[in-house]
Write a protein that holds these residues in place. Structure first.
Motif, short mmCIF file in Angstrom:
data_model
loop_
_atom_site.label_atom_id
_atom_site.label_comp_id
_atom_site.label_asym_id
_atom_site.label_seq_id
_atom_site.Cartn_x
_atom_site.Cartn_y
_atom_site.Cartn_z
N ASP A 47 44.27 24.57 27.43
CA ASP A 47 45.71 24.25 27.36
C ASP A 47 46.27 24.71 26.03
OD1 ASP A 47 46.20 22.70 29.82
OD2 ASP A 47 44.72 21.32 28.96
N GLY A 48 47.59 24.77 25.97
CA GLY A 48 48.21 25.07 24.68
C GLY A 48 49.60 25.63 24.83
N PHE A 49 50.17 25.96 23.68
CA PHE A 49 51.54 26.47 23.62
C PHE A 49 51.63 27.85 24.28
CE2 PHE A 49 51.37 23.40 20.13
CZ PHE A 49 52.48 22.65 20.44
N SER A 50 52.87 28.28 24.57
CA SER A 50 53.05 29.60 25.16
C SER A 50 52.78 30.69 24.12
CB SER A 50 54.46 29.74 25.74
OG SER A 50 55.41 29.63 24.73
N SER A 51 52.41 31.85 24.62
CA SER A 51 52.13 33.02 23.77
C SER A 51 51.04 32.80 22.71
CB SER A 51 53.39 33.52 23.06
OG SER A 51 54.39 33.78 23.99
N THR A 52 50.05 32.02 23.07
CA THR A 52 48.91 31.85 22.15
C THR A 52 47.76 32.74 22.58
OG1 THR A 52 48.32 29.94 23.48
CG2 THR A 52 49.28 29.49 21.34
N GLY A 53 47.94 33.47 23.69
CA GLY A 53 46.86 34.31 24.19
C GLY A 53 45.84 33.51 24.99
N LYS A 54 46.27 32.34 25.50
CA LYS A 54 45.38 31.49 26.31
C LYS A 54 44.77 32.23 27.48
CE LYS A 54 48.16 28.32 27.87
NZ LYS A 54 49.44 28.68 27.23
N SER A 55 45.64 32.93 28.24
CA SER A 55 45.11 33.54 29.46
C SER A 55 44.17 34.70 29.14
CB SER A 55 46.21 33.94 30.43
OG SER A 55 47.25 34.54 29.77
N THR A 56 44.44 35.43 28.06
CA THR A 56 43.53 36.53 27.69
C THR A 56 42.13 35.97 27.41
OG1 THR A 56 45.41 37.62 26.68
CG2 THR A 56 43.24 38.48 26.10
N MET A 57 42.09 34.88 26.62
CA MET A 57 40.77 34.35 26.27
C MET A 57 40.12 33.65 27.46
SD MET A 57 41.52 31.11 23.79
CE MET A 57 42.85 31.80 22.89
N ALA A 58 40.94 33.00 28.31
CA ALA A 58 40.38 32.30 29.49
C ALA A 58 39.76 33.31 30.45
CB ALA A 58 41.48 31.50 30.18
N LYS A 59 40.47 34.43 30.66
CA LYS A 59 39.96 35.48 31.56
C LYS A 59 38.67 36.07 31.04
CE LYS A 59 44.26 37.23 33.02
NZ LYS A 59 45.29 38.15 32.66
N ALA A 60 38.64 36.36 29.71
CA ALA A 60 37.44 36.98 29.13
C ALA A 60 36.24 36.05 29.25
CB ALA A 60 37.70 37.33 27.66
N LEU A 61 36.47 34.75 29.03
CA LEU A 61 35.37 33.79 29.12
C LEU A 61 34.87 33.68 30.56
CD1 LEU A 61 33.64 31.72 27.57
CD2 LEU A 61 35.34 29.98 28.18
N ALA A 62 35.81 33.61 31.52
CA ALA A 62 35.43 33.50 32.93
C ALA A 62 34.58 34.70 33.34
CB ALA A 62 36.68 33.39 33.81
N LYS A 63 34.99 35.88 32.88
CA LYS A 63 34.26 37.10 33.23
C LYS A 63 32.83 37.05 32.67
CE LYS A 63 35.00 42.02 33.48
NZ LYS A 63 35.63 43.15 32.86
N LYS A 64 32.74 36.64 31.40
CA LYS A 64 31.43 36.58 30.75
C LYS A 64 30.49 35.60 31.45
CE LYS A 64 31.65 37.63 26.51
NZ LYS A 64 32.31 37.36 25.23
N LEU A 65 31.05 34.47 31.91
CA LEU A 65 30.21 33.43 32.51
C LEU A 65 30.07 33.60 34.02
CD1 LEU A 65 31.66 30.26 30.68
CD2 LEU A 65 29.71 31.68 30.02
N ASN A 66 30.80 34.58 34.57
CA ASN A 66 30.85 34.76 36.02
C ASN A 66 31.43 33.52 36.71
OD1 ASN A 66 30.56 36.28 38.28
ND2 ASN A 66 28.35 35.88 38.54
N TYR A 67 32.49 32.99 36.11
CA TYR A 67 33.20 31.83 36.63
C TYR A 67 34.51 32.30 37.30
CZ TYR A 67 30.78 27.94 34.20
OH TYR A 67 29.89 26.99 33.78
N ALA A 68 35.08 31.44 38.15
CA ALA A 68 36.42 31.73 38.68
C ALA A 68 37.43 31.46 37.58
CB ALA A 68 36.70 30.84 39.87
N TYR A 69 38.57 32.16 37.62
CA TYR A 69 39.63 31.94 36.64
C TYR A 69 40.93 31.61 37.38
CZ TYR A 69 43.62 33.10 33.80
OH TYR A 69 44.84 33.04 33.20
N ILE A 70 41.58 30.54 37.00
CA ILE A 70 42.87 30.19 37.62
C ILE A 70 43.94 30.04 36.54
CG2 ILE A 70 44.15 28.49 39.01
CD1 ILE A 70 42.03 29.84 40.68
N ASP A 71 45.01 30.83 36.71
CA ASP A 71 46.16 30.80 35.82
C ASP A 71 47.19 29.88 36.47
OD1 ASP A 71 48.57 31.34 34.59
OD2 ASP A 71 48.50 33.51 34.89
N THR A 72 47.28 28.63 35.99
CA THR A 72 48.17 27.68 36.68
C THR A 72 49.64 27.98 36.42
OG1 THR A 72 48.07 26.07 34.88
CG2 THR A 72 46.46 25.83 36.65
#
Ligand code: DC
Length: 233
Positions: free
Chosen positions: A12-37
């Motif tokens: 979670d966090g404020f807008s334009s903090t790059g949350k989705s970029t880091m969430a996507k990269a982590l999901a890819k690395k762990l082979n997890y699903a990623y959901i952008d709410t």
């Protein structure tokens, strides 16, 4: 090697903090699903705009309440493996990022019955674990029991500079830095003060201030945190 336990990661966090970029990269690395709410609130907003439910900034809430159960929002990977948003089977990934939608999404995200329906769908997506979800209320409302919670922040000036550079990169030569800064602080205010599930840090969240971090540094920070959590479980 012992197979690592699959967990839920809430970012979670404020807008334009790059949350989705880091969430996507982590999901890819762990082979997890990623959901952008945020994409889900944006898709509902697009539906309202396209179906005449907006009159200026006023939404026909009665009509929206009737149609909401029939609106389907899904995510599918594209040819490069990047997740894209579908509204009633139509790819809306680029449309939901337009200014037309950005201007109205905070109105839709403040409606209680919309949030309850989105949260219900998000919780259903987390049943199987192995999920990275980013938003504003994931660690507080959607998955208060998430094993890993991160709250991302950066100074308003740094976030405005990132958005400003992005706009210039996309060929926007007219929007000024001050306008972007105003928009960033205004969205912070709306997100943090709304009555329904305002943006707030979960007590057990790990705070990541990435004002002075590179993308590589923040990716490593997240991975180290993940490893410390799964190794303890
Ligand atoms: O992250 P974003 O900019 O795509 O989010 C779009 C809007 O949706 C923004 O106004 C915050 C809101 N939002 C929310 O209220 N709750 C979430 N879980 C995700 C986004």
């Amino acid at each position: 090697m012992k197979r690592k336990k699959r967990i839920i990661i809430a970012i979670d966090g404020f807008s334009s903090t790059g949350k989705s970029t880091m969430a996507k990269a982590l999901a890819k690395k762990l082979n997890y699903a990623y959901i952008d709410t945020g994409a889900m609130y944006r898709a509902v907003t697009l539906y309202c705009l396209d179906n005449g439910l907006f009159d200026g900034d006023i939404v026909d809430e009665e009509k929206l309440m009737q149609v909401l159960p029939a609106i389907t929002i899904t995510f599918k990977p594209n040819a490069e493996g990047r997740s894209e948003t579908y509204l009633d089977g139509r790819n809306v990934e680029s449309e939901i990022r337009s200014m037309r939608v950005s201007d109205k999404v905070s109105i839709i995200a403040a409606i209680g019955f919309v949030r309850r329906e989105m949260v219900r769908q998000q919780q259903a997506m987390g049943k199987k674990k192995g999920l990275v979800m980013d938003g504003r209320d994931i660690g507080t409302v959607v998955f208060p029991q998430a094993e890993m919670k991160v709250f991302v922040t950066a100074s308003a000036e740094v976030r405005a500079q990132r958005r400003f550079d992005e706009l210039r990169g996309k060929g926007d030569t007219t929007t000024t830095f001050d306008e972007v800064l105003h928009n960033v602080t205004e969205r912070d205010r709306i997100d943090s003060t709304r009555a329904e599930s305002p943006l707030r840090q979960a007590e057990d969240a790990h705070v990541l201030d990435n004002s002075h971090m590179t993308i590589a540094e923040q990716d490593q920070w997240l991975l180290d945190l993940y490893n410390s959590i799964v190794d303890d479980n």
